[in-house]
Write a protein that holds these residues in place. Structure first.
Motif, PDB file in Angstrom:
ATOM      1  N   ARG A  25      34.233  36.391  33.290  1.00  0.00           N
ATOM      2  CA  ARG A  25      35.567  36.046  33.737  1.00  0.00           C
ATOM      3  C   ARG A  25      36.192  37.180  34.511  1.00  0.00           C
ATOM      4  O   ARG A  25      35.964  38.468  34.552  1.00  0.00           O
ATOM      5  CB  ARG A  25      36.424  36.095  32.528  1.00  0.00           C
ATOM      6  CG  ARG A  25      37.862  35.642  32.728  1.00  0.00           C
ATOM      7  CD  ARG A  25      38.893  35.314  31.380  1.00  0.00           C
ATOM      8  NE  ARG A  25      38.254  34.302  30.660  1.00  0.00           N
ATOM      9  CZ  ARG A  25      38.299  32.998  30.665  1.00  0.00           C
ATOM     10  NH1 ARG A  25      38.930  32.697  31.616  1.00  0.00           N
ATOM     11  NH2 ARG A  25      37.802  32.356  29.778  1.00  0.00           N
ATOM     12  N   PHE A  26      36.812  36.681  35.673  1.00  0.00           N
ATOM     13  CA  PHE A  26      37.369  37.174  36.844  1.00  0.00           C
ATOM     14  C   PHE A  26      38.930  37.876  36.495  1.00  0.00           C
ATOM     15  O   PHE A  26      39.679  37.159  36.103  1.00  0.00           O
ATOM     16  CB  PHE A  26      37.359  36.739  37.988  1.00  0.00           C
ATOM     17  CG  PHE A  26      37.817  37.355  39.101  1.00  0.00           C
ATOM     18  CD1 PHE A  26      36.805  38.119  40.110  1.00  0.00           C
ATOM     19  CD2 PHE A  26      38.992  37.623  39.683  1.00  0.00           C
ATOM     20  CE1 PHE A  26      37.114  38.950  41.098  1.00  0.00           C
ATOM     21  CE2 PHE A  26      39.372  38.207  40.786  1.00  0.00           C
ATOM     22  CZ  PHE A  26      38.546  38.960  41.619  1.00  0.00           C
ATOM     23  N   PHE A  33      43.143  38.620  45.948  1.00  0.00           N
ATOM     24  CA  PHE A  33      42.377  37.673  44.962  1.00  0.00           C
ATOM     25  C   PHE A  33      42.751  37.268  43.971  1.00  0.00           C
ATOM     26  O   PHE A  33      42.208  36.864  42.915  1.00  0.00           O
ATOM     27  CB  PHE A  33      41.077  38.789  44.884  1.00  0.00           C
ATOM     28  CG  PHE A  33      40.259  39.270  45.946  1.00  0.00           C
ATOM     29  CD1 PHE A  33      39.383  38.526  46.756  1.00  0.00           C
ATOM     30  CD2 PHE A  33      40.856  40.469  46.502  1.00  0.00           C
ATOM     31  CE1 PHE A  33      38.980  39.040  48.166  1.00  0.00           C
ATOM     32  CE2 PHE A  33      40.341  40.865  47.601  1.00  0.00           C
ATOM     33  CZ  PHE A  33      39.452  40.143  48.386  1.00  0.00           C
ATOM     34  N   HIS A  34      44.062  37.267  43.623  1.00  0.00           N
ATOM     35  CA  HIS A  34      44.807  36.724  42.590  1.00  0.00           C
ATOM     36  C   HIS A  34      44.402  35.124  42.123  1.00  0.00           C
ATOM     37  O   HIS A  34      44.476  34.836  41.255  1.00  0.00           O
ATOM     38  CB  HIS A  34      46.126  36.978  42.593  1.00  0.00           C
ATOM     39  CG  HIS A  34      46.957  36.560  41.414  1.00  0.00           C
ATOM     40  ND1 HIS A  34      46.871  37.217  40.192  1.00  0.00           N
ATOM     41  CD2 HIS A  34      47.763  35.396  41.031  1.00  0.00           C
ATOM     42  CE1 HIS A  34      47.575  36.829  39.346  1.00  0.00           C
ATOM     43  NE2 HIS A  34      48.211  35.774  39.766  1.00  0.00           N
ATOM     44  N   THR A  35      44.102  34.584  43.180  1.00  0.00           N
ATOM     45  CA  THR A  35      43.786  33.168  42.966  1.00  0.00           C
ATOM     46  C   THR A  35      42.536  33.010  42.043  1.00  0.00           C
ATOM     47  O   THR A  35      42.431  31.861  41.565  1.00  0.00           O
ATOM     48  CB  THR A  35      43.646  32.153  44.126  1.00  0.00           C
ATOM     49  OG1 THR A  35      42.753  32.861  45.044  1.00  0.00           O
ATOM     50  CG2 THR A  35      45.093  32.208  44.946  1.00  0.00           C
ATOM     51  N   LEU A  36      41.850  33.841  42.083  1.00  0.00           N
ATOM     52  CA  LEU A  36      40.618  33.847  40.977  1.00  0.00           C
ATOM     53  C   LEU A  36      40.729  34.194  39.941  1.00  0.00           C
ATOM     54  O   LEU A  36      39.815  34.233  38.979  1.00  0.00           O
ATOM     55  CB  LEU A  36      39.481  34.685  41.876  1.00  0.00           C
ATOM     56  CG  LEU A  36      39.063  34.399  43.235  1.00  0.00           C
ATOM     57  CD1 LEU A  36      38.131  35.072  43.926  1.00  0.00           C
ATOM     58  CD2 LEU A  36      38.370  32.864  43.353  1.00  0.00           C
ATOM     59  N   VAL A  40      36.016  31.555  35.327  1.00  0.00           N
ATOM     60  CA  VAL A  40      34.795  31.835  34.847  1.00  0.00           C
ATOM     61  C   VAL A  40      33.602  31.578  35.834  1.00  0.00           C
ATOM     62  O   VAL A  40      33.438  30.392  36.130  1.00  0.00           O
ATOM     63  CB  VAL A  40      34.509  31.331  33.183  1.00  0.00           C
ATOM     64  CG1 VAL A  40      33.031  31.958  32.793  1.00  0.00           C
ATOM     65  CG2 VAL A  40      35.663  31.850  32.573  1.00  0.00           C
ATOM     66  N   PHE A  41      32.629  32.767  35.998  1.00  0.00           N
ATOM     67  CA  PHE A  41      31.565  32.429  37.054  1.00  0.00           C
ATOM     68  C   PHE A  41      30.208  32.730  36.198  1.00  0.00           C
ATOM     69  O   PHE A  41      30.241  33.319  35.149  1.00  0.00           O
ATOM     70  CB  PHE A  41      31.714  33.547  38.012  1.00  0.00           C
ATOM     71  CG  PHE A  41      32.770  33.327  39.006  1.00  0.00           C
ATOM     72  CD1 PHE A  41      32.835  32.567  40.002  1.00  0.00           C
ATOM     73  CD2 PHE A  41      34.057  33.967  38.688  1.00  0.00           C
ATOM     74  CE1 PHE A  41      33.869  32.026  40.919  1.00  0.00           C
ATOM     75  CE2 PHE A  41      35.192  33.754  39.552  1.00  0.00           C
ATOM     76  CZ  PHE A  41      35.122  33.069  40.587  1.00  0.00           C
ATOM     77  N   THR A  48      31.332  37.557  43.273  1.00  0.00           N
ATOM     78  CA  THR A  48      31.197  38.255  44.537  1.00  0.00           C
ATOM     79  C   THR A  48      31.286  37.251  45.562  1.00  0.00           C
ATOM     80  O   THR A  48      32.203  37.454  46.723  1.00  0.00           O
ATOM     81  CB  THR A  48      30.148  39.208  44.772  1.00  0.00           C
ATOM     82  OG1 THR A  48      30.417  40.018  43.375  1.00  0.00           O
ATOM     83  CG2 THR A  48      30.202  39.858  45.954  1.00  0.00           C
ATOM     84  N   ARG A  49      30.544  36.211  45.392  1.00  0.00           N
ATOM     85  CA  ARG A  49      30.556  35.161  46.699  1.00  0.00           C
ATOM     86  C   ARG A  49      31.795  34.506  46.880  1.00  0.00           C
ATOM     87  O   ARG A  49      32.294  34.296  47.987  1.00  0.00           O
ATOM     88  CB  ARG A  49      29.297  34.475  46.433  1.00  0.00           C
ATOM     89  CG  ARG A  49      27.962  34.745  46.748  1.00  0.00           C
ATOM     90  CD  ARG A  49      27.131  33.607  46.852  1.00  0.00           C
ATOM     91  NE  ARG A  49      25.594  34.211  46.644  1.00  0.00           N
ATOM     92  CZ  ARG A  49      24.643  33.808  46.062  1.00  0.00           C
ATOM     93  NH1 ARG A  49      24.686  32.607  45.315  1.00  0.00           N
ATOM     94  NH2 ARG A  49      23.448  34.228  46.135  1.00  0.00           N
ATOM     95  N   ALA A  50      32.522  34.229  45.750  1.00  0.00           N
ATOM     96  CA  ALA A  50      33.658  33.432  45.750  1.00  0.00           C
ATOM     97  C   ALA A  50      34.672  34.115  46.207  1.00  0.00           C
ATOM     98  O   ALA A  50      35.529  33.976  46.980  1.00  0.00           O
ATOM     99  CB  ALA A  50      34.294  33.030  44.307  1.00  0.00           C
ATOM    100  N   ALA A  51      34.931  35.591  46.055  1.00  0.00           N
ATOM    101  CA  ALA A  51      35.803  36.669  46.548  1.00  0.00           C
ATOM    102  C   ALA A  51      35.547  36.676  48.095  1.00  0.00           C
ATOM    103  O   ALA A  51      36.600  36.772  48.893  1.00  0.00           O
ATOM    104  CB  ALA A  51      35.623  37.970  45.895  1.00  0.00           C
ATOM    105  N   GLN A  52      34.321  36.801  48.359  1.00  0.00           N
ATOM    106  CA  GLN A  52      33.924  36.920  49.997  1.00  0.00           C
ATOM    107  C   GLN A  52      34.303  35.823  50.848  1.00  0.00           C
ATOM    108  O   GLN A  52      34.880  35.798  51.836  1.00  0.00           O
ATOM    109  CB  GLN A  52      32.494  37.113  50.002  1.00  0.00           C
ATOM    110  CG  GLN A  52      32.017  38.664  49.477  1.00  0.00           C
ATOM    111  CD  GLN A  52      30.377  38.773  49.665  1.00  0.00           C
ATOM    112  OE1 GLN A  52      29.622  37.808  49.514  1.00  0.00           O
ATOM    113  NE2 GLN A  52      29.977  39.980  49.663  1.00  0.00           N
ATOM    114  N   ASP A  53      34.118  34.606  50.166  1.00  0.00           N
ATOM    115  CA  ASP A  53      34.709  33.221  50.621  1.00  0.00           C
ATOM    116  C   ASP A  53      35.985  33.154  50.678  1.00  0.00           C
ATOM    117  O   ASP A  53      36.567  32.650  51.902  1.00  0.00           O
ATOM    118  CB  ASP A  53      34.257  32.108  49.837  1.00  0.00           C
ATOM    119  CG  ASP A  53      32.524  32.061  49.834  1.00  0.00           C
ATOM    120  OD1 ASP A  53      31.951  32.382  50.887  1.00  0.00           O
ATOM    121  OD2 ASP A  53      31.950  31.216  49.291  1.00  0.00           O
TER     122      ASP A  53
END
Length: 65
Positions: A25-26, A33-36, A40-41, A48-53
């Protein structure tokens, strides 16, 4: 169980991921990055990839303006 991990994008601490039964869980540490928050990843790498994207999309919008 694995420990919590820091998610970084460049030199920015985006947040942390905490292991749970279903994945990681993020929790955001930076407003960009609050939208993440709460997602759960499958792994810290996926978070990390989601945050980079997300960072790349936001940066692209800023450059297009």
């Amino acid at each position: 169980m694995q420990p919590a991990r820091i998610v970084e994008v460049g030199e920015t601490s985006a947040g942390i991921v905490v292991p749970e039964t279903d994945g990681f869980r993020f929790f955001s540490a930076h407003p960009d990055f609050h939208t993440l928050e709460g997602q759960v990843f499958r792994s810290p790498r996926h978070a990390t990839r989601a945050a980079q994207d997300l960072h790349a999309r936001r940066r692209g919008r800023r450059l297009a303006s």
